[in-house]
Scaffold this motif. Structure first.
Motif, PDB file in Angstrom:
ATOM      1  N   THR A  48       0.843  -1.197   0.000  1.00 46.24           N
ATOM      2  CA  THR A  48       0.000   0.000   0.000  1.00 46.24           C
ATOM      3  C   THR A  48       0.879   1.248   0.000  1.00 46.24           C
ATOM      4  O   THR A  48       2.080   1.188   0.205  1.00 46.24           O
ATOM      5  N   GLY A  49       0.227   2.398  -0.214  1.00 45.73           N
ATOM      6  CA  GLY A  49       0.881   3.668   0.032  1.00 45.73           C
ATOM      7  C   GLY A  49       1.344   4.435  -1.189  1.00 45.73           C
ATOM      8  O   GLY A  49       1.058   4.078  -2.334  1.00 45.73           O
ATOM      9  N   ILE A  50       2.067   5.516  -0.925  1.00 47.84           N
ATOM     10  CA  ILE A  50       2.683   6.317  -1.972  1.00 47.84           C
ATOM     11  C   ILE A  50       3.883   5.542  -2.512  1.00 47.84           C
ATOM     12  O   ILE A  50       4.644   4.947  -1.745  1.00 47.84           O
ATOM     13  N   VAL A  51       4.059   5.569  -3.826  1.00 49.87           N
ATOM     14  CA  VAL A  51       5.081   4.756  -4.484  1.00 49.87           C
ATOM     15  C   VAL A  51       6.146   5.663  -5.094  1.00 49.87           C
ATOM     16  O   VAL A  51       5.826   6.640  -5.776  1.00 49.87           O
ATOM     17  N   LEU A  52       7.417   5.337  -4.852  1.00 51.38           N
ATOM     18  CA  LEU A  52       8.529   6.028  -5.497  1.00 51.38           C
ATOM     19  C   LEU A  52       9.161   5.118  -6.544  1.00 51.38           C
ATOM     20  O   LEU A  52       9.071   3.899  -6.451  1.00 51.38           O
ATOM     21  N   TRP A  53       9.819   5.718  -7.515  1.00 55.37           N
ATOM     22  CA  TRP A  53      10.514   4.922  -8.516  1.00 55.37           C
ATOM     23  C   TRP A  53      11.733   4.256  -7.871  1.00 55.37           C
ATOM     24  O   TRP A  53      12.258   4.729  -6.860  1.00 55.37           O
ATOM     25  N   THR A  54      12.193   3.193  -8.495  1.00 57.35           N
ATOM     26  CA  THR A  54      13.320   2.438  -7.922  1.00 57.35           C
ATOM     27  C   THR A  54      14.621   3.233  -7.921  1.00 57.35           C
ATOM     28  O   THR A  54      15.548   2.895  -7.174  1.00 57.35           O
ATOM     29  N   ASP A  55      14.703   4.285  -8.741  1.00 59.39           N
ATOM     30  CA  ASP A  55      15.931   5.089  -8.765  1.00 59.39           C
ATOM     31  C   ASP A  55      15.792   6.399  -7.990  1.00 59.39           C
ATOM     32  O   ASP A  55      16.666   7.263  -8.058  1.00 59.39           O
ATOM     33  N   ASN A  56      14.707   6.557  -7.251  1.00 60.66           N
ATOM     34  CA  ASN A  56      14.530   7.768  -6.447  1.00 60.66           C
ATOM     35  C   ASN A  56      15.542   7.776  -5.305  1.00 60.66           C
ATOM     36  O   ASN A  56      15.742   6.755  -4.631  1.00 60.66           O
ATOM     37  N   ASP A 247      -4.818   4.711 -12.656  1.00 57.62           N
ATOM     38  CA  ASP A 247      -5.225   6.014 -13.177  1.00 57.62           C
ATOM     39  C   ASP A 247      -3.984   6.890 -13.176  1.00 57.62           C
ATOM     40  O   ASP A 247      -3.519   7.320 -12.122  1.00 57.62           O
ATOM     41  N   ASP A 248      -3.434   7.173 -14.381  1.00 52.63           N
ATOM     42  CA  ASP A 248      -2.142   7.861 -14.453  1.00 52.63           C
ATOM     43  C   ASP A 248      -2.265   9.383 -14.432  1.00 52.63           C
ATOM     44  O   ASP A 248      -1.270  10.085 -14.621  1.00 52.63           O
ATOM     45  N   SER A 249      -3.467   9.908 -14.196  1.00 50.46           N
ATOM     46  CA  SER A 249      -3.621  11.359 -14.006  1.00 50.46           C
ATOM     47  C   SER A 249      -4.544  11.603 -12.810  1.00 50.46           C
ATOM     48  O   SER A 249      -5.464  12.420 -12.864  1.00 50.46           O
ATOM     49  N   PHE A 250      -4.266  10.903 -11.739  1.00 51.26           N
ATOM     50  CA  PHE A 250      -5.141  10.951 -10.566  1.00 51.26           C
ATOM     51  C   PHE A 250      -5.160  12.349  -9.958  1.00 51.26           C
ATOM     52  O   PHE A 250      -4.127  12.985  -9.762  1.00 51.26           O
ATOM     53  N   MET A 251      -6.364  12.823  -9.678  1.00 52.52           N
ATOM     54  CA  MET A 251      -6.632  14.106  -9.049  1.00 52.52           C
ATOM     55  C   MET A 251      -6.331  15.302  -9.951  1.00 52.52           C
ATOM     56  O   MET A 251      -6.089  16.415  -9.468  1.00 52.52           O
ATOM     57  N   GLU A 279      -1.152   7.087 -10.614  1.00 51.64           N
ATOM     58  CA  GLU A 279      -0.053   8.050 -10.493  1.00 51.64           C
ATOM     59  C   GLU A 279      -0.657   9.440 -10.409  1.00 51.64           C
ATOM     60  O   GLU A 279      -1.631   9.759 -11.111  1.00 51.64           O
ATOM     61  N   PHE A 280      -0.088  10.282  -9.555  1.00 47.76           N
ATOM     62  CA  PHE A 280      -0.584  11.649  -9.439  1.00 47.76           C
ATOM     63  C   PHE A 280      -0.416  12.387 -10.769  1.00 47.76           C
ATOM     64  O   PHE A 280       0.568  12.200 -11.491  1.00 47.76           O
ATOM     65  N   SER A 281      -1.385  13.232 -11.071  1.00 47.90           N
ATOM     66  CA  SER A 281      -1.430  13.943 -12.341  1.00 47.90           C
ATOM     67  C   SER A 281      -0.179  14.785 -12.579  1.00 47.90           C
ATOM     68  O   SER A 281       0.295  15.501 -11.693  1.00 47.90           O
ATOM     69  N   MET A 314      -0.358   4.620  -4.988  1.00 51.16           N
ATOM     70  CA  MET A 314      -0.332   5.746  -5.901  1.00 51.16           C
ATOM     71  C   MET A 314       1.109   6.183  -6.122  1.00 51.16           C
ATOM     72  O   MET A 314       1.820   6.511  -5.166  1.00 51.16           O
ATOM     73  N   ILE A 315       1.535   6.182  -7.381  1.00 48.46           N
ATOM     74  CA  ILE A 315       2.884   6.622  -7.710  1.00 48.46           C
ATOM     75  C   ILE A 315       2.961   8.130  -7.522  1.00 48.46           C
ATOM     76  O   ILE A 315       2.166   8.882  -8.086  1.00 48.46           O
ATOM     77  N   GLY A 316       3.936   8.549  -6.721  1.00 47.33           N
ATOM     78  CA  GLY A 316       4.120   9.968  -6.437  1.00 47.33           C
ATOM     79  C   GLY A 316       5.597  10.297  -6.356  1.00 47.33           C
ATOM     80  O   GLY A 316       6.062  10.859  -5.360  1.00 47.33           O
ATOM     81  N   ASN A 317       6.326   9.956  -7.411  1.00 47.69           N
ATOM     82  CA  ASN A 317       7.778  10.025  -7.382  1.00 47.69           C
ATOM     83  C   ASN A 317       8.311  11.427  -7.079  1.00 47.69           C
ATOM     84  O   ASN A 317       9.297  11.583  -6.355  1.00 47.69           O
ATOM     85  N   ASP A 318       7.654  12.451  -7.607  1.00 49.75           N
ATOM     86  CA  ASP A 318       8.155  13.816  -7.419  1.00 49.75           C
ATOM     87  C   ASP A 318       7.716  14.437  -6.102  1.00 49.75           C
ATOM     88  O   ASP A 318       8.107  15.576  -5.796  1.00 49.75           O
TER      89      ASP A 318
END
Length: 513
Positions: A48-56, A247-251, A279-281, A314-318
């Motif tokens: 679960t949770g906010i997701v970061l990329w593997t190279d973050n 959903d790759d443009s969430f919110m 992923e967050f928009s 949810m992917i939120g890398n930035d």
């Protein structure tokens, strides 16, 4: 509602009797006591949770439990039928070493790059890719007219599932076609059957994945709701396949319009058996900078959107550039499942434990309540939000340590739970032939022996409600047997087991309490 619980019977009873009978159930409760238990959830729960990329650069933090990566088909396959998974294994090992799990998405097309179609296919004389422009970059698109590409794609996912379907290093798989495998070519040369696979192949692809993946949930983009690209509108039976959505443009600003329509197209209850993520928009810098602000963006907070769409990840890398890691952790803890132990009863040789999911989504892998390392039979998998399950199982009283165990975790991960139970006096299950009177209003819940909730409702009149239940099951063919019941009011709590038989159903219900 009660299929396979009771025998078909003509019911004319207008009253509700609760009788205690030694003959009703031979393995009586004898004597139970409440066990005090205090626990809290302090971490983002696995899967679960906010997701970061593997190279973050901040992916080593405990503010996350998941990491994301694109994957290339041609990094695994260069020659026909030869698979080299070393690059995938190396990535998964790095992620697992940080006590995280991975979300992987294999893609063919990315703006500005050549396709990841294996070289042996590209070298075929009659295979011809399309060179075009997408997002201002020269971009190549696969030749979906070629049968070799069809066969490879199906074979690839067979091999992927055979190797990784039960691998705890992977939480979820994302898949699709088009730009970024996000089910569109919004900018570039879209030709159905040429630069984008035909609807016939897509249907075969979805059915194939439904067959090869037994354990690992897989997700496709909500953009697959668009009949321009996908076969779902023409072949609505495909929606019965148990895939999840991302959903790759969430919110984004117009999320309540296009995005919500796409979610609803696939059914508002899909989250009950398959994960929802995204992923967050990135539509605007504003979206990325403020999406996790406490007040949210575009009139909606993350916590409310998470609950509305039952988001697990949810992917939120930035977000590491705009929010503190404490806020990212807090936001991550709002997603997915969350377990609370609401009852822990102990007898001489068994435990009765009630677990409630207070999160916004189910857990999508088997997980079990355990006492002293002995697991309950009942799985918490797919336990709905705001629903409970009762686990009744034999234990060894030498250890009363209560845990939630799951085989789909990497070393260092654990599923936590909340509990605030105080010790009370011993509960004696006395035997009597007198009717037990309960308050007239409260919440009545009935459970099958395997812990599944089959009925739960707030009621004003217990007598009328029971008659209503019996009337509902009047025309069904149902099996005799035992149900667990729980009745809660403002100041009282009653629980026990009920034996429903053909003989006593006509006039009364026999309860062992």
């Amino acid at each position: 509602m009660f299929t396979n619980c009771l025998s078909h019977a003509t019911v004319s009873s207008h009253t509700f009797f609760i009788l205690f009978s030694i003959a009703a159930i031979t393995d009586s409760f004898s004597q139970y006591r409440d066990v005090p238990l205090n626990s809290s959830i302090t971490s983002v729960q696995p899967m679960t949770g906010i997701v970061l990329w593997t190279d973050n650069h901040k992916n080593k933090k405990d503010a996350i439990s998941l990491e994301y990566s694109y994957m290339l088909y041609n990094s695994v396959v260069k020659e026909k039928g030869v698979y080299d998974w070393s690059s995938v294994d190396a990535l998964l090992e790095k992620v697992a070493s940080r006590r995280h799990q991975a979300i992987l998405r294999f893609r063919f097309v990315y703006p500005g790059y050549k396709t990841s179609v294996p070289d042996y296919i590209k070298s075929l004389d009659d295979y011809n890719e399309t060179e075009g422009e997408s997002e201002g970059e020269t971009t190549w698109f696969p030749d979906w007219t070629h049968k070799e590409l069809h066969g490879f794609t199906l074979e690839f996912y067979s091999e992927l599932a055979e190797r990784y379907d039960k691998d705890p290093r992977i939480a979820f798989i994302q898949t699709g076609f088009g730009l970024w495998a996000e089910y569109h070519i919004y900018d570039g040369p879209f030709i159905l059957g040429k630069t984008f696979p035909s609807k016939e192949f897509q249907a075969a692809f979805f059915k194939h994945l439904d067959t090869v993946f037994v354990t690992t949930p897989w997700n496709i983009s909500i953009d697959a709701a668009d009949e321009k690209y996908s076969p779902f509108k023409q072949q609505s039976d495909l929606k019965s396949i148990s895939f999840g959505l991302f959903d790759d443009s969430f919110m984004c600003e117009d999320h309540s319009e296009y995005n919500s329509r796409c979610w609803n197209f696939f059914g508002p209850k899909r989250y009950l058996y398959s994960p929802a993520g995204g992923e967050f928009s990135y539509y605007t810098d504003y979206d990325q900078k403020h999406v996790l602000d406490p007040q949210g963006i575009h009139g909606v907070s993350w916590e409310n959107a998470c609950k509305t769409f039952h988001i697990s990840y949810m992917i939120g890398n930035d977000q590491v550039d705009y929010q503190t890691m404490d806020r990212i952790k807090e936001a991550g803890m709002a997603a997915g499942y969350k377990f609370r132990i609401t009852r822990f009863l102990l007898s001489d040789d068994s435990a009765l434990i009630e677990v409630k999911n207070t999160g916004v989504a189910p857990i999508y892998y088997d997980a079990y309540v355990a006492v002293g390392g002995i697991r309950a039979r009942e799985s918490l998998k797919l336990l709905e939000p705001d629903s409970s399950i009762i686990c009744n199982f034999a234990i060894n009283k030498n250890s009363l340590n209560l845990t939630i165990e799951c085989d789909h975790l990497v070393p260092g991960q654990q599923i936590e739970y909340e509990a605030n139970l105080k010790e009370t006096s011993t509960v004696r299950n006395t035997i009597t032939q007198k009717s037990q009177k309960f308050p007239s209003s409260g919440r009545l819940s009935l459970f099958l022996p395997d812990g599944r909730l089959v009925y739960s409702r707030n009621i004003r009149s217990l007598n009328k409600e029971i008659f209503s239940i019996l009337r509902q099951i009047h025309s069904e063919t149902l099996a005799e047997g035992i149900l667990f019941y729980r009745f809660e009011s403002r100041d009282q709590y009653h629980h026990g087991r009920v034996l429903l038989t053909l003989d006593n159903l006509k006039n009364r219900l026999s309860y062992a309490y």
